[in-house]
Scaffold this motif. Structure first.
Motif, PDB file in Angstrom:
ATOM      1  N   GLY A   1       0.816  -1.209   0.000  1.00  0.00           N
ATOM      2  CA  GLY A   1       0.000   0.000   0.000  1.00  0.00           C
ATOM      3  C   GLY A   1       0.847   1.255   0.000  1.00  0.00           C
ATOM      4  O   GLY A   1       1.804   1.393  -0.760  1.00  0.00           O
ATOM      5  N   LYS A   2       0.522   2.192   0.909  1.00  0.00           N
ATOM      6  CA  LYS A   2       1.153   3.505   0.915  1.00  0.00           C
ATOM      7  C   LYS A   2       2.360   3.580   1.841  1.00  0.00           C
ATOM      8  O   LYS A   2       2.832   4.661   2.169  1.00  0.00           O
ATOM      9  N   PHE A   3       2.856   2.452   2.299  1.00  0.00           N
ATOM     10  CA  PHE A   3       4.024   2.391   3.178  1.00  0.00           C
ATOM     11  C   PHE A   3       3.797   3.274   4.412  1.00  0.00           C
ATOM     12  O   PHE A   3       4.630   4.052   4.815  1.00  0.00           O
ATOM     13  N   GLU A   4       2.612   3.148   4.991  1.00  0.00           N
ATOM     14  CA  GLU A   4       2.244   3.948   6.158  1.00  0.00           C
ATOM     15  C   GLU A   4       2.843   3.345   7.425  1.00  0.00           C
ATOM     16  O   GLU A   4       3.121   2.138   7.485  1.00  0.00           O
ATOM     17  N   PRO A   5       3.028   4.147   8.476  1.00  0.00           N
ATOM     18  CA  PRO A   5       3.457   3.592   9.765  1.00  0.00           C
ATOM     19  C   PRO A   5       2.382   2.644  10.298  1.00  0.00           C
ATOM     20  O   PRO A   5       1.193   2.979  10.286  1.00  0.00           O
ATOM     21  N   ILE A   6       2.787   1.467  10.745  1.00  0.00           N
ATOM     22  CA  ILE A   6       1.814   0.533  11.313  1.00  0.00           C
ATOM     23  C   ILE A   6       1.484   0.975  12.731  1.00  0.00           C
ATOM     24  O   ILE A   6       2.237   1.729  13.365  1.00  0.00           O
ATOM     25  N   GLU A   7       0.360   0.512  13.227  1.00  0.00           N
ATOM     26  CA  GLU A   7      -0.115   0.904  14.554  1.00  0.00           C
ATOM     27  C   GLU A   7      -0.182  -0.334  15.435  1.00  0.00           C
ATOM     28  O   GLU A   7      -0.949  -1.258  15.165  1.00  0.00           O
ATOM     29  N   PRO A   8       0.651  -0.420  16.489  1.00  0.00           N
ATOM     30  CA  PRO A   8       0.473  -1.527  17.438  1.00  0.00           C
ATOM     31  C   PRO A   8      -0.917  -1.396  18.072  1.00  0.00           C
ATOM     32  O   PRO A   8      -1.288  -0.324  18.565  1.00  0.00           O
ATOM     33  N   ARG A   9      -1.677  -2.475  18.081  1.00  0.00           N
ATOM     34  CA  ARG A   9      -3.080  -2.365  18.502  1.00  0.00           C
ATOM     35  C   ARG A   9      -3.550  -3.669  19.113  1.00  0.00           C
ATOM     36  O   ARG A   9      -3.275  -4.750  18.586  1.00  0.00           O
TER      37      ARG A   9
END
Length: 873
Positions: A355-363
């Motif tokens: 995708g957009k190489f976004e920062p992942i979110e620990p969740r």
């Protein structure tokens, strides 16, 4: 031989034109059924599991590298008499395909959620039919000898049955469970990501220090993700930290929210880092989650699946996480809660590789997991026991480091393209897992999630052979023989295949040997990257230089377990090698080379030498290929073909072909050596070797020709020594001519002294031909002498250069040789002058140094006399 294959001709074209021939040859092989495995055959089985490329993929340099090596293994085993199965197929690439189809829908002004699940899945299958599988055509271009009749896809009907079968078995055995755990979350995809789908990179952020509480109860904590403070439920300190002992067990107020936070003591906290106190956000940080579990803390989620603040009960609800980061910091600053800000602050952040190489979110999220403990132990024990071999052995610690410390595997994904989790829920919260032939009760709803792509690909070695049914293919070709793949996916794919294979197949390993390759890098050893601009499209190399050149260049850098640097120069050199072989074969054909003629009963020295070298090279090649030493095997064949067969034997064969007494024997040797050489080169250079071999032998196809098991003849020591001496003598005279700038084609009057004594009396014609020497004639007056010390004695070549000699150059050459001889003499004298060395060193070592000293002394005397005899420049 069928018409689809290249017909035998008396000659080969003047040039090899791969683009005109390769496609026709490959389709001929496929139509002839050479790559189709016969399950009823009595031959020993040999099978390779292909790492299934993504349906979205195209041939990149890593594919070309590994497929070349796998194909080389399969082609060789096929020629050795094995029943070979190399089964092709593709992976459905859940996330990658999902992203591509969603992108297409966005361009049309719609989305998957507007379309609905059923229509989105239909649309995705349509996309797969139209665009998927391009890489399979490129595999044909590369020459992959795969069994196309058994092609598979990780979401075909048989794979779906296998997935549901093993899921239910694991579920019933208590090895699959559902729980709330910390995961990598992609707000863009609204799904969990596996570790392999997360890339970590250093980014510039800000470290903000915030004061919680007031007065004596104040605590300062620091964070790079200010917005997560909305979900804090505690502050943690180390139990031995005297600074905060009075606070442990107390509560302090969370700024902006008003919630009371408990101060807990936890050994995870590093008292020497920062203030020694950390904020605890259990639902949004993996370390905090573990602290929360240990202390029974609440775990409120304050961010929805799209990355927006939700459920915090503050004014920030509805804001994107990055907007909230700014607004929360500003609100804290307005309250005087910001103690310090460090900008920029470099730290590692995980980003979604798709995708957009976004920062992942620990969740914190409710997901499905595989309990890997017993499965991972079995995978480790299989290698420890030697049941499965990791090659090279030096990479075993990497294997154990992973399987011995594996965490439970999150297998659910919040996507629609993939294998849907086979669990149904009843109206009263009941839960039921169903196998492939079972139907849910009326009114029950299936779980919305799909399985991680790696779940189905972990079944690949046995699901492709028909499991869960007991098929003839499964009985015949499982366990597979070799898994060849890069060391970079040992954790994500290889370990999971091992776990599931041992589990599903009642302890039977999925493969005998794991062969780990390195990564292909550019010619300078740097990692290939689109950003850097040093990536390579192997199809461009294949267009420019041919498939064989590309494959041979890749094989020539394939050392076990180490990265493989390669550039266009490597491919150009491989193309030149193919041209050299082509020209040599054309010469041999024009000379009447034949595989039908018997080898000579009384071979010449040249014949005996090349046949002996062929035997040695064939044995070395077999040992190296059995040990997966592709680079060394290719290098050995390269130097034998170019340096010995082409550069020496063919030149020596020319006068033998002109002599009726040796002509037929030479034709037989030419044919025999070329035949064996082409068959050994075939696994890495399939197309050009087919064309040359068919022209040479008239055989059906080199693909099904037997492997050369008894090539050449035993080494004949006398002939080998004489040929070594001949080559040394010719090389020295050639070097003299070059240094004196005597034109290659210019004949030089000469007299050779000492050939008979050196055992080379029968090679006068060959020697004089190779170095353009002419009879001395009347009035011969030598102006220079080349002396060469050989195993059989010293040979003097007296030359009349008739003014062509460069006295200054000759003085330089002799001076260089004299300096080397003097250095050798000095080193020997130093060792022999050391009493301790002479007393303690083995007698044979001391004798060897004395012999070197005597030879060096003779060289010094000879060269000094030569220099003195030179005329003035």
């Amino acid at each position: 031989m069928t018409d689809t294959l290249s017909p035998r001709t008396a000659d080969l074209p003047a040039q090899w034109n791969p683009g005109e021939v390769e496609g026709r040859l490959y389709e001929g092989w496929v139509q002839a059924g050479y790559f189709t495995a016969d399950v009823t055959s009595e031959k020993p089985p040999y099978s390779i599991v292909i790492p299934p490329p993504n349906v979205t993929g195209s041939l990149h340099i890593g594919h070309a590298f590994q497929h070349t090596l796998m194909d080389a293994l399969c082609r060789r085993r096929r020629m050795q008499g094995y029943e070979v199965l190399w089964l092709p197929g593709m992976d459905h690439a859940s996330i990658a395909v999902h992203a591509l189809v969603e992108r297409a829908l966005t361009a049309e002004g719609t989305s998957r959620r507007e379309l609905g699940r059923e229509k989105f899945v239909e649309r995705t299958w349509e996309w797969k039919a139209e665009y998927g599988g391009k890489i399979l055509d490129q595999m044909r271009r590369l020459g992959d000898g795969v069994d196309w009749s058994r092609e598979r896809f990780t979401m075909d009907e048989k794979s779906n049955a296998a997935v549901r079968t093993i899921f239910k078995r694991l579920y019933d055995d208590g090895l699959i469970y559902r729980a709330e755990r910390m995961v990598n979350w992609s707000p863009e995809l609204r799904s969990v990501l596996s570790d392999v789908e997360v890339d970590h990179k250093e980014v510039e952020g800000e470290l903000v220090s915030i004061r919680y509480g007031d007065g004596a109860d104040a605590v300062v904590v620091a964070t790079t993700r200010v917005e997560t403070m909305l979900g804090d439920t505690a502050v943690a300190v180390h139990p031995d930290d005297e600074r905060y002992r009075h606070l442990v067990g107390k509560e302090i107020e969370l700024p902006l929210v008003g919630r009371m936070l408990k101060v807990v003591a936890d050994e995870h906290v590093d008292p020497s880092f920062g203030t020694g106190a950390v904020k605890v956000t259990p639902a949004h940080d993996p370390n905090d989650f573990e602290i929360g579990r240990r202390h029974g803390l609440p775990m409120p989620t304050i961010m929805d699946e799209t990355g927006k603040i939700a459920g915090s009960g503050t004014e920030f609800d509805g804001m994107d996480r990055f907007e909230a980061r700014v607004k929360v910091r500003e609100a804290l600053a307005a309250q005087g809660r910001i103690v310090a800000e460090k900008r920029p602050y470099l730290h590692s952040v995980g980003h979604a590789s798709r995708g957009k190489f976004e920062p992942i979110e620990p969740r914190l999220s409710l997901q499905w997991f595989v309990k890997v403990g017993p499965l991972a132990k079995a995978a480790g024990d299989a290698v420890r026991s030697g049941d499965v071999v990791v090659h090279p052995k030096e990479l075993e610690p990497r294997w154990f480091g992973w399987v011995d410390n594996m965490h439970d595997w999150c297998i659910s994904r919040q996507l629609w393209w993939g294998h849907r989790i086979p669990v149904w829920y009843g109206p009263d919260g009941e839960q039921l897992c169903l196998g492939p032939d079972e139907e849910p009760p009326a009114g029950w709803a299936q779980d919305e999630d799909v399985l991680d792509t790696w779940f189905s690909s972990a079944l690949w070695p046995f699901s492709t052979l028909g499991w869960p049914d007991k098929t003839p293919d499964l009985e015949r070709f499982y366990p597979t023989s070799v898994l060849l793949t890069g060391y970079d996916i040992i954790f994500f794919w290889v370990a999971r295949m091992m776990m599931f294979g041992l589990y599903a197949m009642d302890g039977a390993r999925p493969f005998d040997t794991i062969v780990l390759t390195g990564l292909v890098r550019d010619q300078y050893g740097k990692k290939m990257s689109k950003t850097v601009g040093n990536t390579v499209d192997p199809l461009e190399w294949m267009d420019a230089y041919g498939t064989d050149a590309t494959r041979f260049a890749l094989a020539r850098v394939a050392n076990p377990g180490t990265d493989a640097p390669i550039g266009e120069d490597n491919v150009a050199a491989a193309r030149n090698f193919g041209t050299k072989l082509w020209n040599a074969t054309r010469f041999a054909l024009s000379a009447g080379a034949s595989t039908a003629l018997p080898l000579p009963s009384s071979p010449t020295d040249a014949d005996a030498w090349i046949l002996g070298r062929l035997r040695e090279v064939a044995e070395q090649n077999d040992a190296l290929m059995d040990d997966f030493q592709f680079a060394k095997a290719a290098e050995g064949l390269y130097h034998f073909a170019w340096d010995e067969f082409c550069s020496w034997y063919i030149e020596l064969a020319k006068p033998q072909l002109a002599d009726p007494a040796t002509a037929d024997g030479t034709r037989a040797v030419l044919g025999h050596v070329l035949d064996a050489l082409l068959r050994m080169l075939h696994p890495t250079m399939p197309f050009i070797t087919e064309a040359m071999w068919q022209a040479l032998t008239g055989g059906e196809s080199i693909v099904v020709a037997p492997w050369p098991t008894d090539a050449g003849s035993p080494v004949e020591a006398g002939a080998a020594r004489r040929m070594t001496d001949l080559q040394k003598l010719v090389t020295e005279v050639r070097r003299f001519r070059t240094e004196q700038r005597v034109p290659d084609r210019k004949g030089v009057a000469s007299r050779i002294v000492g050939l008979d004594a050196a055992g080379l009396g029968g090679h006068v014609g060959a020697i004089t031909s190779l170095v353009r020497l002419e009879p001395p004639g009347d009035g011969f007056s030598p102006t220079a002498t080349v002396e060469v010390v050989l195993a059989g004695g010293t040979v003097h070549v007296e030359l009349d250069t008739s003014g062509a000699i460069d006295v200054a150059a000759e003085r330089t050459r002799l001076g260089r040789d004299l300096a080397a001889a003097q250095k050798e003499l000095e080193q020997a004298a130093k060792k022999l002058g050391n009493p301790k060395f002479v007393e303690k060193a083995p007698a044979d070592v001391v004798d060897g140094i004395r012999a070197r000293s005597a030879a060096a002394s003779a060289d010094v005397e000879r060269l000094t006399a030569r220099l003195a005899a030179l005329p003035d420049a």
